[in-house]
Design an enzyme around this catalytic site. Structure first.
Site, short mmCIF file in Angstrom:
data_model
loop_
_atom_site.label_atom_id
_atom_site.label_comp_id
_atom_site.label_asym_id
_atom_site.label_seq_id
_atom_site.Cartn_x
_atom_site.Cartn_y
_atom_site.Cartn_z
N HIS A 154 -8.48 39.10 30.18
CA HIS A 154 -8.38 39.16 31.64
C HIS A 154 -8.33 37.75 32.22
O HIS A 154 -8.55 36.76 31.53
CB HIS A 154 -9.56 39.94 32.22
N GLY A 205 1.81 39.33 35.51
CA GLY A 205 1.58 38.05 36.15
C GLY A 205 2.87 37.50 36.73
O GLY A 205 3.81 38.23 37.03
N SER A 206 2.92 36.19 36.84
CA SER A 206 4.07 35.53 37.45
C SER A 206 5.27 35.54 36.51
O SER A 206 5.13 35.67 35.29
CB SER A 206 3.71 34.08 37.80
N GLU A 227 5.33 42.82 33.35
CA GLU A 227 5.37 43.24 34.76
C GLU A 227 5.15 41.99 35.57
O GLU A 227 4.04 41.45 35.60
CB GLU A 227 4.30 44.31 35.03
N CYS A 261 2.06 42.46 43.82
CA CYS A 261 3.44 42.25 43.37
C CYS A 261 4.42 43.17 44.09
O CYS A 261 5.57 42.80 44.31
CB CYS A 261 3.55 42.48 41.86
#
Length: 456
Positions: A154, A205-206, A227, A261
Site C-alpha cells: 500500500h 496510480g499515476s 488502472e 481517477c
C-alpha cells in the site's frame, strides 16, 4: 520508516517501520507456501473467508473509517461508505467467483475440449492512498477467490489502513499467508516485482508510475493490470436535464476532495446551454462545506499531502494565466492543513494545463463546445481514456458512447465503480480490467484441455 503527516493538521501522525529486503523475501516465500494449500480450497471455503472479513468490516465500519480520515483526510461520511463498499466487493466475489470461473466447453476435433481457469500464485498489489480500503478489496477479492494469494504494497501514507486490512483476514480466521502486508519504501518495490515468487502485478496510480511498473513486469514476463490516471470528460448537450447533470457532475468532481481517477475533470457543455449550466454548477459548488474531515457535516476535506496541494495550485494558476476565468476559489488558503478551496474555472480550452494534465483536487473545469460533434472531439483530445459521461437523450447517448475513447461511459448518471461491472482504461489510462466477470479473469491461467481420442 514510513512517516505519516496528518493532512488536516499538518503535524506528524505516526511512524511505521518499513520492511527490509530479508523480511520482504520472507513474506513472499510465505505467500508461496500458503498458495500450495489455498489453491486446493473449494470456492465455498474461500468464500467463507471473504464473508467473515466482510462481516467484520460492517461491524467495525466507524473504527476502520477513522484510519482513512486521519491518514489521508477523507471526510468521515465518505470513509464509512468506502468501508461498506469494500465489504460489498468481498461479498460479491464470494458469491459470484465460481460462476465467473466455470469451465467453458469449446468444439474441436477432441472427444471433449474445454477451457478451465486456474490460479497463478502470489499477486502483488501496488496501491495508492486515495481509496485505501476500496482499492485493496478491488484487487484482493477476485484474486483470492480465484485461488491466488495476495501481497499488499500500500501507499506509504496509509500504513494504518494497510495494517487494518490485513488484520481483518487474521481475525476472520483466514489461512496464514494468503493476505499479507508488504510495507516497502518506494526504492524497494522493484525488487518485489522482480522476485521470482511474485507471479502477477496489479497497480493503481499515476500514468508515469504505471509506465515504470508495467515495464518491470513485462521484462519479467509477468501479467499486470494497470488502472492509471484520467482527465475524464463529462459532456452536457442542449437536450440534457441540466439540473440533474449539475447535481451529479458537481458531486463527481468533489468526491474525496476531487482526488479520484474517475471524477469528472473536463466538463464539456454545448454552447446554447453553457451559461445556464455554469450558473447551476456554481450554485451547487459554493454551498459545499470544507473543513475538518472528522466532522460529519464536512463535504470536503484536505488534499492528502502538501506536495499534491502545491501541484494542484500550480495547475490552477497556469490555467488562469492562460485565459480561464475563475468563478470560485483558486487561491491557497491561510491556516493549518493542506486544504484547497472548491474552485470553478470556466472558458477553459483543451490546450490549458487543467485539461492537458490530470487534476487531483476539487477543481471543476468547464469548456464550451459548438455542438455534439465538437464535444466528442474535445472529449477524445487527450492522452487519457479512463471514464466519461454523456448527458443527453438516452438513445443518442448510447450511440455517442461508441465514439468515446474511454473504458467506461455513463449515460445520464454518476460515474462510479461497481463490483458487478468491469472497470479500466485505454490509452495512457491503463491496461486490463478490474471488477465484474472480466476482472477475475486477469489473474488466472486460462488453460486449454484437449481430451482424446481425436474425432474425425
Amino acid at each position: 520508516m514510513l512517516r505519516v503527516i496528518n493532512p488536516t493538521s499538518g503535524q506528524l501522525l505516526h511512524e511505521y517501520p518499513a520492511l527490509d529486503r530479508d523480511s520482504m523475501n520472507s513474506r513472499i516465500d510465505m505467500a508461496n507456501r500458503a498458495f500450495a494449500d489455498w489453491r486446493t480450497r473449494s470456492f465455498a471455503e474461500r468464500a467463507e473467508v471473504l464473508h467473515q472479513v466482510a462481516a467484520l468490516m460492517r461491524a467495525e465500519e466507524v473504527e476502520l473509517a477513522r484510519h482513512m480520515t486521519d491518514e489521508m483526510g477523507k471526510p468521515v461520511k465518505e470513509a464509512r461508505g468506502e468501508v461498506l463498499k469494500a465489504a460489498w466487493c468481498a461479498e460479491h466475489y464470494a458469491g459470484h467467483a465460481e460462476s465467473y470461473l466455470q469451465p467453458v466447453s469449446l468444439a474441436s476435433d477432441a472427444s471433449h475440449s474445454y477451457v478451465q481457469h486456474l490460479p497463478l500464485g502470489p499477486v502483488l498489489g501496488i496501491l495508492p492512498w486515495n481509496a485505501p480500503f476500496w482499492l485493496a478489496f478491488r484487487f484482493c477479492a477476485p484474486a483470492l477467490m480465484a485461488g491466488n494469494t495476495c501481497l499488499l504494497k500500500h501507499d506509504p501514507h496509509v500504513p494504518a489502513c494497510a495494517e487494518a486490512i490485513v488484520d481483518l483476514f487474521a481475525r476472520a480466521g483466514a489461512p496464514e499467508g494468503i493476505m499479507q502486508n508488504l510495507p516497502l519504501q518506494t526504492p524497494d518495490v522493484e525488487a518485489a516485482i522482480r522476485h521470482p515468487g511474485i507471479r502477477a502485478v496489479s497497480f493503481t496510480g499515476s500514468s508515469a508510475g504505471g509506465s515504470k511498473v508495467a515495464a518491470m513486469a513485462a521484462s519479467e514476463i509477468k501479467p499486470a493490470v494497470m488502472e492509471l490516471g484520467g482527465s475524464d470528460p463529462a459532456i452536457v448537450l442542449a437536450d440534457a436535464d441540466l439540473e440533474q447533470a449539475a447535481d451529479l457532475i458537481g458531486f463527481s468532481r468533489i468526491i474525496n476532495a476531487g482526488q479520484s481517477c474517475i471524477a469528472a475533470k473536463r466538463i464539456i457543455v454545448e454552447a446554447s446551454v453553457y451559461d445556464r449550466f455554469v450558473e447551476l454548477l456554481k450554485t451547487r459548488l459554493e454551498k459545499l462545506n470544507q473543513g475538518d474531515p472528522a466532522d460529519p457535516e464536512t463535504d470536503i476535506g484536505p488534499i492528502a499531502r502538501e506536495d499534491l496541494r502545491n501541484e494542484l495550485a500550480r495547475q490552477v494558476d497556469e490555467t488562469i494565466a492562460a485565459g480561464a476565468r475563475c468563478l470560485l476559489g483558486g487561491k491557497l488558503p491561510e491556516g493549518t492543513g493542506f486544504f484547497y478551496p472548491v474552485t470553478l474555472l470556466v472558458d477553459v480550452t483543451n490546450d490549458m494545463t487543467a485539461c492537458r494534465e490530470e487534476t487531483f483536487g476539487p477543481v471543476a473545469v468547464v469548456l464550451k463546445a459548438d455542438n455534439a460533434e465538437h464535444a466528442l472531439a474535445l472529449a477524445n483530445d487527450t492522452e487519457y481514456g479512463l471514464a466519461s459521461s454523456i448527458w443527453t437523450e438516452q438513445s443518442r447517448g448510447e450511440a455517442m458512447a461508441r465514439e468515446i475513447e474511454a473504458g467506461q461511459v455513463v449515460v445520464n448518471g454518476l460515474v462510479k465503480t461497481d463490483p458487478r461491472l468491469p472497470s479500466g482504461g485505454i490509452k495512457r489510462s491503463g491496461l486490463g480490467r478490474e471488477l465484474g466477470p472480466h476482472g477475475i479473469l486477469e489473474f488466472v491461467n486460462i488453460q486449454q484441455v484437449w481430451v482424446g481420442p481425436k474425432q474425425e
